[in-house]
Design a protein around this motif. Sequence first.
Motif, PDB file in Angstrom:
ATOM      1  N   LEU A 130       2.263   4.224  -1.154  1.00 58.48           N
ATOM      2  CA  LEU A 130       2.261   5.017  -2.222  1.00 58.48           C
ATOM      3  C   LEU A 130       3.670   5.646  -2.878  1.00 58.48           C
ATOM      4  CD1 LEU A 130       0.403   7.755  -0.888  1.00 58.48           C
ATOM      5  CD2 LEU A 130      -1.018   6.189  -2.632  1.00 58.48           C
TER       6      LEU A 130
ATOM      7  N   ARG B 105       0.611  -1.361  -0.108  1.00 56.61           N
ATOM      8  CA  ARG B 105       0.415  -0.632   0.240  1.00 56.61           C
ATOM      9  C   ARG B 105       0.495   0.708  -0.060  1.00 56.61           C
ATOM     10  NH1 ARG B 105      -2.242  -0.040   5.484  1.00 56.61           N
ATOM     11  NH2 ARG B 105      -0.581  -1.172   7.165  1.00 56.61           N
TER      12      ARG B 105
ATOM     13  N   CYS C 236       1.008  10.747  -5.794  1.00 60.60           N
ATOM     14  CA  CYS C 236       0.925  10.298  -4.740  1.00 60.60           C
ATOM     15  C   CYS C 236      -0.508   9.263  -5.089  1.00 60.60           C
ATOM     16  CB  CYS C 236      -0.369  11.594  -4.365  1.00 60.60           C
ATOM     17  SG  CYS C 236      -1.511  12.253  -5.024  1.00 60.60           S
TER      18      CYS C 236
ATOM     19  N   GLN D 178      -0.054   6.508  -7.026  1.00 57.44           N
ATOM     20  CA  GLN D 178      -0.202   5.371  -8.228  1.00 57.44           C
ATOM     21  C   GLN D 178       1.090   5.174  -7.078  1.00 57.44           C
ATOM     22  OE1 GLN D 178       3.263   4.395 -11.728  1.00 57.44           O
ATOM     23  NE2 GLN D 178       2.232   6.022 -11.101  1.00 57.44           N
ATOM     24  N   LEU D 179       0.394   3.398  -6.540  1.00 56.46           N
ATOM     25  CA  LEU D 179       1.790   2.402  -5.380  1.00 56.46           C
ATOM     26  C   LEU D 179       3.193   2.227  -5.717  1.00 56.46           C
ATOM     27  CD1 LEU D 179      -1.198   0.409  -4.789  1.00 56.46           C
ATOM     28  CD2 LEU D 179      -0.360   2.121  -3.681  1.00 56.46           C
TER      29      LEU D 179
END
Lengths: 156, 266
Positions: free
Chosen positions: A22, A20, A60, A62-63
């Motif tokens: 970012l 999770r 922010c 996109q992982l």
Amino acid sequence: MSKVSMTVNGKTVEREVEDRMLLVEFLREELNLTGTHVGCDTSQCGACVVHVDGKAVKSCTQLAVQASGCEVVTIEGLATGGDLHPMQAAFKENHGLQCGFCTPGMIMTAVDLVNRVGAGNLDEKTIRENLEGNICRCTGYHNIVRSIEAGAKAMA
Amino acid sequence: MYATNYHRASSVEEAVNLLKSGDDAKFVSGGQTLIPTMKQRLAAPSDLVDLRHIDAMKGISIDGVQVTIGAATTHAEVASSAELAGVCAAICSLAAHIGDPAVRHMGTIGGSVANNDPAADYPAAVLGLDAQVRTSKRTIDAADFFNGMFDTALEEDEVITAITFQAPEKAAYVKYPNPASRYAMCGVFAARLKDGSVRVAITGAGNDGVFRHTEMEEALAADWSPAAIASCSVDEGDMLSDIHGDSAYRANLVRVIAKRAVEAAA
């Protein structure tokens, strides 16, 4: 947890991170590249724009794992040695910033714009349309637009 | 954001299998809606299956008048395809005005259509072009695909692989964006198809997602002009009503934007 490996500003980096996480957290917290800012955290302000495989994206939104295997360039990767990138120099010359918080995203967006459209095709309207996703609360944008016009000429 | 497990699929079949193996897995394409939603904890999928690395789902191909756009094709790629602009400039212009440049580099046509946000642009094009939605299981006509706000005919383990349509005789998409969010308060895709039939598909305004306006379609089939639809009725009861505009305002907006779309496609 996943192993994430990517090229950031020309250097290969590898970390074991939570899925999770970012991309912006990866850059700031794992790599200490704090030039990329988090402004709104809701995908609107563009302070976190970086280039992934040559394209401007919001880091922010996109992982880090999504960017695994990619080439990432941040604001720290633009200058060569002690010389500012022409777009950075143009922002300095034209007073394209006041508080400076949005500036990294503005410059990454501007460089992407010039790369996509070409320095010769940049009129004021095109520049303003392409700043749709970058919010500045200080300048009123006029000097940012002037900076990008000048930066584009210097990049040509 | 709650914890999640990321998987990268390299084929459609692998993506579907990965989805089925998770408790509450979701497909992620560009993620420009899903990731912000997860950050706000409005969604918490146990697993994410990334579709952006499936080659079979990428790219635009044009065979005569038949257009196929892979579901993982980004808005930026649709916006900048000269070949596509040659047969259907309206969809390129639509893609060029979604979100902002950074969002367009990530967001995909398949993701937008599958999400069916009531203010998204692409659903109007899919309905307005009488397109087909190709999935991992079947091909669904646009008319049977959209089931109201955020709801589609897709099953849980079904993924859109491509959008296909015939190039229209003429078409245009015009939207009135919300001044702050830039989402469509009303977007109209007006098209005359190759068989002579007319489609007027409207997004952003209706209280149940994208819809067709058949009275306008009939009027335009007889006379393709803004004047032909000036007196068409738009039911206020079917419109969204919120702080950005009440239903009477939106009903009027539908007529105004539809006229502009017809003019733009003349």
